[in-house]
Design an enzyme around this catalytic site. Structure first.
Site, mmCIF file in Angstrom:
data_model
loop_
_atom_site.group_PDB
_atom_site.id
_atom_site.type_symbol
_atom_site.label_atom_id
_atom_site.label_comp_id
_atom_site.label_asym_id
_atom_site.label_seq_id
_atom_site.Cartn_x
_atom_site.Cartn_y
_atom_site.Cartn_z
ATOM 1 N N SER A 34 0.814 -1.216 0.000
ATOM 2 C CA SER A 34 0.000 0.000 0.000
ATOM 3 C C SER A 34 0.840 1.256 0.000
ATOM 4 O O SER A 34 0.304 2.353 -0.077
ATOM 5 C CB SER A 34 -0.927 0.020 1.223
ATOM 6 O OG SER A 34 -0.169 0.057 2.408
ATOM 7 N N SER A 59 0.755 6.859 1.337
ATOM 8 C CA SER A 59 0.380 5.491 0.979
ATOM 9 C C SER A 59 -0.584 5.523 -0.205
ATOM 10 O O SER A 59 -0.966 6.594 -0.690
ATOM 11 C CB SER A 59 -0.261 4.802 2.185
ATOM 12 O OG SER A 59 -1.452 5.477 2.553
ATOM 13 N N TYR A 60 -0.994 4.344 -0.655
ATOM 14 C CA TYR A 60 -1.840 4.244 -1.850
ATOM 15 C C TYR A 60 -3.108 5.075 -1.656
ATOM 16 O O TYR A 60 -3.826 4.896 -0.665
ATOM 17 C CB TYR A 60 -2.190 2.775 -2.108
ATOM 18 C CG TYR A 60 -2.847 2.553 -3.441
ATOM 19 C CD1 TYR A 60 -2.165 2.847 -4.623
ATOM 20 C CD2 TYR A 60 -4.137 2.051 -3.530
ATOM 21 C CE1 TYR A 60 -2.759 2.641 -5.854
ATOM 22 C CE2 TYR A 60 -4.732 1.840 -4.756
ATOM 23 C CZ TYR A 60 -4.040 2.136 -5.920
ATOM 24 O OH TYR A 60 -4.634 1.939 -7.137
ATOM 25 N N PRO A 61 -3.403 6.010 -2.592
ATOM 26 C CA PRO A 61 -4.485 6.975 -2.343
ATOM 27 C C PRO A 61 -5.883 6.502 -2.736
ATOM 28 O O PRO A 61 -6.823 7.261 -2.601
ATOM 29 C CB PRO A 61 -4.069 8.168 -3.213
ATOM 30 C CG PRO A 61 -3.341 7.555 -4.365
ATOM 31 C CD PRO A 61 -2.643 6.350 -3.812
#
Length: 807
Positions: free
Chosen positions: A97, A279-281
């Site tokens: 992530s 982190s992964y949006p």
């Protein structure tokens, strides 16, 4: 290790079904589809297959969502000839992530396998959106653009998610338009505290819509000079810290608080993620896993010049565990992964990072605590009250300052059974107000509530209705529907309300989620949904008059639009069928309309269109036109009919004479081609005869233009070919304007090789239409289709010479 640029493949119809004029849109519900390269110029499948040669293991590190899962299988198909990807212990899937050392190593130590069900759910969504969207879009675009001249839209699109999104905006517009304002009255009583403060009391009845009744209560209150304090109640209350941040909340805040469109905000978030800052949006989760190392993330922020002091306080006093939120099973909430400073990022990137960091710190802070004191009063039987707040502990509002208490919070000092003097008692008149237009933030909330789109697609749908002139974004990022947007939604409601209601799409999304979970069959869901929308499309076509009646009220028919062009005033062409003058529709998209034949012809956009020397196309007898973006821009002659109806298989729709392969036409590619483009792979540099006296070559594929032989009287292309593969030309000047040595009036040769020509080719404007920073690369030269002459590849030394010449 290598990468892809988004999807490797995209879904499209077979080429024969991409002709709008020859294919009935209803066929799009049954016709075959195929996977095509998403970006043919990249040649990504070939590249991946070559990279995979000699490898025996494939590890997929694509984005950890359904779209990423779908790309996994696209990559697997691309390398299947090089690696046996469908065997055991060959293909692995990394789940992560954030792009940090810890996350990458953890993902590598816990490799899984790709999820085919999630990939199939994306395939199903792509196919449904393609079939449904294209069928409705093609039909209504052709129907209405062929009838109305001032639509101001090049495409009248329909989308299973886009249209319900527009429906929310128009629904609010309708509520505003139909709202009837009503007067109401409030009894307002002011009292003075013992320390001299003037306090306005709130009436317990709130308001009255009957003025006589309101006056009755006013008279009751006016008879008293004091108000008795019935009670003073103080309670400690909390303003609860936020739950962890997910995509939808980030988009809402970006629009309402940071002034960014959701689409722009997600582009920035993607960039911050790639740079390793967050982190992964794209996540629906607002709950951190139990093993998430919150302390390490927080410690990274203690050296910040912006909020380092507050973080150090939290670390010293003990970090709170974030509130329990929703676990969607996808990715952890959006979290800052490394410290950034204001000077490292551009303005918008910093604003978004600043919010993400502060939100995270807020989730591990204490709740805001305050004392709420409510005093209740009796005025001759009528009850009034006043509430004040005093801050005990600012908690998370110390870092999320925009949620802090205002400075004007007042806690009045009253005692039970105390009588306070009434300083004023009056009746105030007010009006009920309509709701305001939806903001992007409110629209996102509605889309999430009704299951319209995903966290990744919501900003795309909002962006689409803005770009297609269905809504305008006004101050405060409010979405105001245009006339076109309103008419479309009302038309759908008139014919089949389900086409615009969110219920249809949310039901489809539920089925797609079942495919992703492995609880529904891919083919069954696809067939069932396509069959439903096919029936709806056929009903829509049968009843299109209902929508057309609304268009007639709002837009002008083509017969009343535009200008009838007659020489010499407007210099426009005649129809090749009836020989009547065509009408020029100036409203975007520009087009021509023949009132006699009742046919409409698209034109090239964003340039000037003129008659071209009163010449005719040898194929259809339409008079030729020229399109130009100015002296420094691209230009070419074209036939209105051929532009809309390609006469040859190798000539794409929307092409000018510079791409026409007619073997003998003096206006086409064979007569005016010089050589293959030195910038793109398949283009040909073609002389534009309409550009005289500022002559130029233009590529018929890309945007490269080359200015040459300014003020020449005539440029003729010879049959001979230079050894470099370029067609020779003969250039003529009049004596007083000659730029040749010794005032020569005529000279022949290669524009690249002949020194006398070389200096008359304007190198500096060769890429006037290109963005700055683009550098030419070698490509084919020669070859313009004249009986195969001039074809072939430039010698290496010649290509190096050309590249150096134009850079």
């Amino acid at each position: 290790m290598t990468s892809v640029c988004g999807h490797v493949m995209s879904l499209d119809f077979n080429s024969k079904y991409n002709n709008w004029d020859r294919v009935d849109p209803v066929e799009l519900f049954m016709c075959p589809t195929e996977k095509k390269e998403a970006t043919p110029k990249l040649k990504m499948p070939y590249f991946l297959s070559q990279e995979a040669k000699g490898c025996d293991t494939l590890v997929l590190w694509l984005d950890c969502d359904k779209e990423g899962e779908n790309i996994c299988f696209e990559v697997m198909n691309a390398v299947a000839n090089s690696i046996n990807v469908y065997s055991n212990n060959v293909t692995y899937r990394a789940k992560f992530s954030a792009i940090t050392e810890k996350d990458i190593k953890a993902a590598f130590n816990n490799l899984g396998v790709p999820n085919e069900n999630e990939a199939k759910s994306v395939d199903a969504r792509q196919e449904l959106d393609l079939r449904i969207g294209c069928a409705f879009t093609r039909y209504q675009t052709k129907y209405f653009q062929g009838k109305y001249g001032d639509l101001d839209a090049s495409l009248i699109s329909y989308g299973p998610c886009q249209t319900p999104t527009l429906g929310f905006c128009v629904q609010r517009h309708d509520q505003i338009q139909t709202f009837k304002s009503e007067p109401y009255w409030i009894v307002q009583v002011n009292v003075k505290t013992s320390d001299g403060q003037d306090i306005n009391l709130d009436w317990q009845r709130v308001r009255s819509f009957d003025k006589e009744v309101a006056n009755l209560f006013l008279n009751i209150c006016k008879s008293e000079k004091t108000a008795k304090v019935l009670s003073v109640i103080s309670k400690e209350k909390s303003k609860v810290r936020p739950v962890a941040l997910n995509t939808v909340e980030l988009m809402r805040v970006a629009s309402s608080g940071l002034g960014m469109s959701p689409h722009h905000a997600m582009q920035i978030a993607e960039k911050l993620y790639i740079q390793g800052y967050i982190s992964y949006p794209r996540t629906e989760t607002t709950k951190y896993p139990e093993n998430f190392d919150l302390m390490s993330v927080l410690k990274q922020q203690q050296n910040s010049s912006e909020w380092g002091t507050e973080v150090s306080e939290i670390l010293a006093n003990g970090m709170n565990r974030p509130k329990s939120g929703h676990d969607a099973g996808d990715h952890p909430p959006i979290t800052p992964m490394k410290l950034a400073s204001r000077h490292e990022l551009d303005a918008d990137s910093w604003k978004l990072y600043d919010y993400i960091a502060r939100h995270f710190i807020g989730t591990v802070s204490k709740d805001c605590k305050y004392m709420s004191t409510t005093s209740t009063f009796d005025v001759n039987g009528e009850t009034f009250s006043v509430t004040g707040k005093s801050l005990i502990d600012p908690g998370y509002t110390k870092i999320m300052t925009w949620q802090a208490f205002g400075k004007n919070e007042i806690v009045p000092n009253f005692k039970t059974n105390e009588n306070v003097a009434i300083t004023d008692c009056k009746l105030t008149e007010h009006q009920t107000c309509p709701p305001d237009y939806l903001t992007e933030s409110e629209l996102i909330t509605l889309m999430e509530k009704h299951g319209i789109g995903t966290d990744a697609s919501i900003p795309v749908h909002i962006n689409n209705i803005c770009q297609r002139n269905y809504v305008n974004v006004t101050g405060g990022r409010k979405l105001v529907p245009t006339t076109l947007g309103i008419v479309l939604v009302h038309g759908y409601q008139k014919i089949d309300a389900q086409l615009v209601l969110p219920t249809m799409r949310s039901a489809v999304e539920e089925q797609l989620n079942l495919i992703a979970l492995g609880r529904a069959d891919f083919q069954a869901v696809l067939k069932h949904t396509v069959d439903i929308f096919k029936l709806k499309f056929q009903y829509f076509v049968k009843n299109i008059d209902g929508m057309d009646q609304l268009f007639e009220v709002s837009f002008s028919p083509l017969s009343a639009s535009g200008r009838a062009f007659s020489r010499p005033d407007y210099l426009f062409s005649r129809c090749g069928k009836c020989r009547r003058y065509l009408k020029f529709i100036q409203a975007k998209p520009q087009r021509l309309h023949c009132p006699q034949c009742d046919e409409t012809y698209s034109l090239p956009q964003n340039g000037k269109v003129n008659l071209y020397k009163e010449l005719k196309c040898p194929l259809d007898d339409f008079e030729l036109l020229s399109w130009s973006m100015g002296n420094k821009g691209k230009s070419f002659p074209f036939c209105p009919y051929c532009y809309n109806n390609s006469p040859f298989r190798d000539m794409k729709k929307g092409s000018g004479c510079n791409a026409c392969t007619h073997p003998t036409c003096p206006h086409g590619l064979n007569a005016n081609g010089i050589c293959s483009c030195i910038e793109c792979e398949f283009g040909v540099l073609v002389l534009d005869p309409s550009s005289s006296p500022k002559w130029k070559l233009g590529c018929n594929k890309c945007d490269i233009i080359i200015h040459l032989f300014e003020d020449a009287q005539k440029i003729m292309i010879d049959d001979e070919v230079c050894e470099c593969g370029t067609q020779l030309v003969t250039v003529k000047y009049v004596a007083e304007k000659s730029k040749f040595p010794n005032q020569a009036m005529e000279m022949s040769g290669c524009i690249f090789c002949l020194p006398e020509f070389n200096k008359l080719v304007d190198k500096h404007k060769a890429i006037a239409s290109r963005p700055k920073g683009r550098i030419f690369r070698g490509g084919k030269a020669g070859g313009r289709g004249r009986g195969g002459r001039g074809r072939g590849r430039q010698p290496k030394d010649k290509m190096a010479q050309l590249a150096a010449y134009f850079v």
